[in-house]
Design a protein around this motif. Structure first.
Motif, PDB file in Angstrom:
ATOM      1  N   HIS A 215      -3.805   2.813   3.168  1.00 15.40           N
ATOM      2  CA  HIS A 215      -3.356   1.614   2.467  1.00 15.40           C
ATOM      3  C   HIS A 215      -1.941   1.732   1.899  1.00 15.40           C
ATOM      4  O   HIS A 215      -1.181   0.788   1.910  1.00 15.40           O
ATOM      5  N   ASP A 216      -1.597   2.925   1.388  1.00 13.87           N
ATOM      6  CA  ASP A 216      -0.333   2.983   0.653  1.00 13.87           C
ATOM      7  C   ASP A 216       0.881   2.890   1.581  1.00 13.87           C
ATOM      8  O   ASP A 216       0.901   3.428   2.678  1.00 13.87           O
ATOM      9  N   ASN A 217       1.886   2.162   1.108  1.00 14.37           N
ATOM     10  CA  ASN A 217       3.093   1.895   1.886  1.00 14.37           C
ATOM     11  C   ASN A 217       3.772   3.181   2.346  1.00 14.37           C
ATOM     12  O   ASN A 217       4.267   3.275   3.462  1.00 14.37           O
ATOM     13  N   GLY A 218       3.812   4.164   1.442  1.00 11.89           N
ATOM     14  CA  GLY A 218       4.521   5.401   1.747  1.00 11.89           C
ATOM     15  C   GLY A 218       3.940   6.115   2.956  1.00 11.89           C
ATOM     16  O   GLY A 218       4.662   6.713   3.749  1.00 11.89           O
TER      17      GLY A 218
ATOM     18  N   MET B 256       0.870   2.030  -5.789  1.00 13.34           N
ATOM     19  CA  MET B 256      -0.104   1.043  -5.349  1.00 13.34           C
ATOM     20  C   MET B 256       0.256  -0.369  -5.787  1.00 13.34           C
ATOM     21  O   MET B 256      -0.408  -1.320  -5.394  1.00 13.34           O
ATOM     22  N   GLY B 257       1.292  -0.527  -6.598  1.00 15.07           N
ATOM     23  CA  GLY B 257       1.739  -1.855  -7.000  1.00 15.07           C
ATOM     24  C   GLY B 257       0.663  -2.613  -7.733  1.00 15.07           C
ATOM     25  O   GLY B 257      -0.061  -2.061  -8.558  1.00 15.07           O
ATOM     26  N   CYS B 258       0.555  -3.899  -7.407  1.00 12.40           N
ATOM     27  CA  CYS B 258      -0.417  -4.749  -8.096  1.00 12.40           C
ATOM     28  C   CYS B 258      -1.721  -4.736  -7.315  1.00 12.40           C
ATOM     29  O   CYS B 258      -2.118  -5.744  -6.710  1.00 12.40           O
ATOM     30  N   SER B 259      -2.397  -3.591  -7.304  1.00  9.31           N
ATOM     31  CA  SER B 259      -3.568  -3.454  -6.432  1.00  9.31           C
ATOM     32  C   SER B 259      -4.751  -4.281  -6.915  1.00  9.31           C
ATOM     33  O   SER B 259      -5.565  -4.715  -6.110  1.00  9.31           O
TER      34      SER B 259
ATOM     35  N   TYR C 159      20.638  -5.652 -10.891  1.00 11.79           N
ATOM     36  CA  TYR C 159      19.992  -4.920  -9.788  1.00 11.79           C
ATOM     37  C   TYR C 159      18.513  -4.707 -10.129  1.00 11.79           C
ATOM     38  O   TYR C 159      18.183  -4.306 -11.233  1.00 11.79           O
ATOM     39  N   ASN C 160      17.648  -4.984  -9.148  1.00 14.49           N
ATOM     40  CA  ASN C 160      16.208  -4.921  -9.393  1.00 14.49           C
ATOM     41  C   ASN C 160      15.534  -4.291  -8.178  1.00 14.49           C
ATOM     42  O   ASN C 160      15.567  -4.867  -7.088  1.00 14.49           O
ATOM     43  N   MET C 161      14.942  -3.117  -8.362  1.00 13.54           N
ATOM     44  CA  MET C 161      14.443  -2.408  -7.177  1.00 13.54           C
ATOM     45  C   MET C 161      13.055  -1.830  -7.395  1.00 13.54           C
ATOM     46  O   MET C 161      12.684  -1.499  -8.515  1.00 13.54           O
ATOM     47  N   THR C 162      12.299  -1.737  -6.295  1.00 10.94           N
ATOM     48  CA  THR C 162      10.945  -1.184  -6.350  1.00 10.94           C
ATOM     49  C   THR C 162      10.756  -0.140  -5.250  1.00 10.94           C
ATOM     50  O   THR C 162      10.898  -0.442  -4.069  1.00 10.94           O
ATOM     51  N   HIS C 163      10.468   1.075  -5.674  1.00 17.88           N
ATOM     52  CA  HIS C 163      10.242   2.189  -4.738  1.00 17.88           C
ATOM     53  C   HIS C 163       8.750   2.475  -4.675  1.00 17.88           C
ATOM     54  O   HIS C 163       8.092   2.566  -5.704  1.00 17.88           O
ATOM     55  N   THR C 164       8.235   2.639  -3.467  1.00 16.27           N
ATOM     56  CA  THR C 164       6.795   2.795  -3.319  1.00 16.27           C
ATOM     57  C   THR C 164       6.448   3.884  -2.303  1.00 16.27           C
ATOM     58  O   THR C 164       5.875   3.629  -1.273  1.00 16.27           O
TER      59      THR C 164
ATOM     60  N   ASP D  82       1.337   2.719 -12.400  1.00 16.74           N
ATOM     61  CA  ASP D  82       0.240   2.451 -11.460  1.00 16.74           C
ATOM     62  C   ASP D  82      -1.014   2.100 -12.232  1.00 16.74           C
ATOM     63  O   ASP D  82      -1.242   2.633 -13.318  1.00 16.74           O
ATOM     64  N   GLU D  83      -1.789   1.176 -11.664  1.00 18.29           N
ATOM     65  CA  GLU D  83      -3.056   0.814 -12.291  1.00 18.29           C
ATOM     66  C   GLU D  83      -4.195   1.410 -11.475  1.00 18.29           C
ATOM     67  O   GLU D  83      -4.009   1.810 -10.325  1.00 18.29           O
ATOM     68  N   GLU D  84      -5.374   1.450 -12.083  1.00 23.36           N
ATOM     69  CA  GLU D  84      -6.516   2.076 -11.419  1.00 23.36           C
ATOM     70  C   GLU D  84      -7.293   1.028 -10.636  1.00 23.36           C
ATOM     71  O   GLU D  84      -7.720   0.024 -11.187  1.00 23.36           O
ATOM     72  N   GLU D  85      -7.433   1.249  -9.348  1.00 22.50           N
ATOM     73  CA  GLU D  85      -8.186   0.333  -8.498  1.00 22.50           C
ATOM     74  C   GLU D  85      -8.645   1.157  -7.302  1.00 22.50           C
ATOM     75  O   GLU D  85      -7.834   1.503  -6.456  1.00 22.50           O
TER      76      GLU D  85
END
Lengths: 389, 318
Positions: A124-127, B82-85, B129-134, B164-167
């Protein structure tokens, strides 16, 4: 510092390599068609996952479609490059859904079947999707993933440029991949912004967007790198900027403030003025809101001296995270072909701005090309490509 | 590069509790997220629509800005694996429930990974500047590298965080890390990274690096220390995360047991827990004399080897 673009690769609804994509652009041939699965106009890549695995000669594992499309395009861009210890090489890929195409399959199947394959829950994870592409190219070291919705691809390219400029890397493969996931099809459907026919960017009667899928990658190198690799520059990546609209989570501000800031800052970064730009590849999704907001921002940047511009989304559909990367490859091709790219389905200029996009593929002097990408969260990115003199 | 503010919401009493490192205990297996009153940071209307990760990130961001006494950062950079999982899972559930009926877009539009950084910008009306690394376990380190580049390009203050949130219904971290025993947690840690040293400066960030798919962890750590003219024995504390004994043995071949501390005993496991580890390091460095690691801690290395083959390194000094 000079940043050279030395390789391109792309797969989309209008072709499975850069050459096929260019031929479709030249012959004004759309890749959009009515999808049997969703009864919607979509820009699908006409290869199943099984066909992609076979075409790429990959071992038989579970792959996210994000990974498969990415490997196809990244391998084309990487071409004959080799890993060399004296050239610090990285990979930055962007995606919005990552492995969600597999997760959703598992999640939907698991409601009725106890034997749904849980392996999907680990992809699932993007990385992970990016790591799989890096492994295929033999790249280790800086392997990164960017996810900023529909500006993701442009941001991955910008990030690569920043790492070269910051002397962290000498060569970097940059791009994005996005499959058509049910999640996104249902999501954009819930926003009621689909055109039931082929989209009409910048037309007064435009009524929405079509989704598409695909992947595209570019190889960026500094001077040290090309002195070692001997790669021939296709063009330069001259300027870049990211700015935030800070207006609404999904809608663009009426005057396109974020887009305006990204464009003028990218011009400043490239050390040129608006008058140097010969072609603008707009974000141009075909929605009422985007095209008006972007037109206002373009007017504010270029005034009455608007250069040739178009949206190529009538060919590919809106490929979300991949859009900025696919359109960056098209910008390179615009410079190499010395031709602005056409906008399909245009007939009437918008009342508010009276701007007419390019509608044919014709020769013209192209020194600098500007490419816009905007995403949810008001994320606005502008890239400027220049001819390799 | 200086760290002029730090804020963490976690399973530990970290939020608005400077000096927490002197009395933090090992994570209790039954622990839950310790949240502040979000009403102090986010208007009720907006709060209702926000998931955990967004609320944690906004509260930590505003706390950081207040600590540093700045209105607007020049850039906002967020690392999230995991972003907004939770919103993602909610929209999948809505798709299942709706079959052919109309769908509400609410959870869809806040499902993208950059919703976190985007919402921070929206709440501050920030146009920068607004960035998201995943990049799974390296999402935070890559955000810090981006922050350093932003400052090298002329920015004064950059807001950088990991969240990160737990999901666990759409991603199985235990299976991915091949460890059924791990204590899954969640959290957010944000920092103000600044060009200039200030009276409020709590630590100096000397260097950060991110490596993926490497097969020589020890050589990579030694190179990193060499590049920074630092000897392994000069490191007073190595805050590390590993997923198996083999990786731990790699570290033991460079560092002595008394130098090493497994930060997951404090943070629990989530992919951006190295951001909590960095705050832990910053807190230790800024509370001289009160640390459980003694009063002479000057150099700390955060060594994140949570996923085998992926290595994040952060070198901090006081």
């Amino acid at each position: 510092m000079k940043i050279f673009v030395t390789g391109i690769g792309v797969v989309s609804a209008i072709g499975q390599d850069a050459e096929q994509n260019l031929r479709s652009l030249q012959s004004l041939t759309t890749g959009l068609s009515r999808s049997a699965n969703f009864n919607l106009m979509l820009g699908e890549v006409r290869l199943s996952n099984e066909q992609l695995i076979e075409k790429l000669d990959l071992p038989n594992e579970d792959y996210s479609r994000t990974t498969l499309l990415a490997i196809l395009a990244a391998k084309e861009a990487w071409s004959n490059n080799k890993i060399n210890k004296s050239v610090r090489t990285g990979l930055i890929s962007a995606t919005s859904v990552g492995g969600l195409d597999r997760t959703e399959k598992y999640y939907f199947e698991s409601q009725t079947s106890k034997t749904a394959r849980t392996y999907s829950l680990m992809t699932h994870d993007n990385g992970r999707t990016t790591e799989r592409v890096a492994a295929e190219l033999g790249i280790s070291g800086y392997i990164g993933t960017i996810s900023t919705a529909c500006s993701s691809g442009a941001n991955a390219i910008m990030q690569g440029a920043r790492l070269l400029e910051g002397n962290k890397l000498d060569r970097v493969v940059v791009g994005a991949s996005e499959p058509l996931a049910t999640f996104d099809v249902k999501g954009f459907s819930s926003l009621n912004i689909f055109d039931n026919e082929i989209c009409k960017p910048f037309d007064d009667k435009r009524s929405g967007l079509n989704l598409g899928e695909g992947a595209a990658y570019l190889v960026l190198e500094n001077e040290h790198s090309i002195s070692v690799t001997g790669n021939k520059p296709l063009c330069m990546l001259s300027g870049w900027n990211n700015a935030t609209d800070a207006f609404h989570q999904t809608a663009s501000s009426p005057d396109g403030k974020g887009a305006y800031l990204a464009m003028i800052n990218a011009l400043a970064k490239a050390g040129i003025t608006a008058g140097n730009i010969n072609y603008v590849n707009a974000h141009g999704t075909g929605t009422s809101n985007n095209d008006l907001s972007e037109s206002m921002a373009l007017r504010n940047v270029f005034g009455d001296a608007m250069p040739s511009f178009s949206s190529t989304k009538g060919f590919t559909g809106h490929t979300l995270a991949a859009a900025g990367a696919i359109e960056a490859v098209y910008c390179v091709q615009s410079i190499l072909s010395q031709a602005p790219l056409p906008n399909l389905n245009f007939s009437t200029p918008m009342k508010e701005t009276n701007m007419t996009p390019e509608t044919s593929f014709r020769s013209a002097k192209i020194d600098y090309v500007l490419s816009n990408s905007f995403g949810f969260g008001g994320n606005c990115t502008c890239l400027i490509f220049g001819k390799a003199w | 590069m200086y760290i002029n503010a730090a804020s963490t919401i976690s399973h530990q009493p970290t939020f608005r509790n400077a000096g927490f490192s002197s009395n933090l205990r090992k994570l209790d297996p039954s622990s839950g997220l310790i949240t502040p009153d979000y009403g102090d940071f986010i208007p009720a209307m907006e709060r209702r629509r926000m998931s955990h990760v967004q609320k944690m990130a906004i509260a930590c961001s505003l706390d950081c800005l207040q600590q540093a006494g700045i209105q607007q950062p020049d850039a906002i950079i967020v690392g999230t694996s995991m972003g907004c999982s939770i919103n993602t899972k909610n929209f999948l559930d809505k798709i299942l429930a709706a079959t052919n009926g109309p769908l509400s877009p609410t959870s869809f539009i806040v499902s993208t990974h950059n919703t976190i950084a985007g919402q921070i910008a929206l709440s501050l009306k920030n146009h920068g500047y607004n960035m998201t690394h995943t990049q799974n376990s390296l999402s935070f380190e890559q955000s810090l590298i981006d922050g350093i580049l932003t400052i090298e390009n002329g920015a004064q203050n950059v807001l950088v965080g990991g969240a990160d949130e737990e999901e666990d219904t759409i991603y199985n971290m235990r299976a991915r890390l091949k460890n059924e025993e791990i204590h899954l947690t969640c959290g957010a840690s944000f920092f103000i990274l600044s060009k200039n040293q200030d009276s409020i400066t709590s630590a100096r960030l000397v260097d950060v690096a991110s490596f993926g798919l490497i097969d020589n962890t020890t050589g990579t750590i030694k190179n990193f220390l060499d590049t920074n003219n630092t000897l392994a024995e000069e490191i007073d504390l190595v805050l590390f995360a590993v997923s198996d004994q083999e990786n731990k043995n790699d570290l033991k071949s460079i560092f002595q047991p008394w130098q090493m501390f497994d930060y997951q005993e404090i943070t629990g496991t989530y992919y951006t827990n190295s951001s909590f580890a960095m705050h832990y390091a910053v807190d230790i460095l800024s509370n001289k004399g009160h640390s459980i690691f003694g009063d002479k801690v000057k150099n700390i290395l955060v060594c994140n080897n949570l996923i085998p083959g992926n290595l994040g390194l952060m070198l901090l000094k006081n």
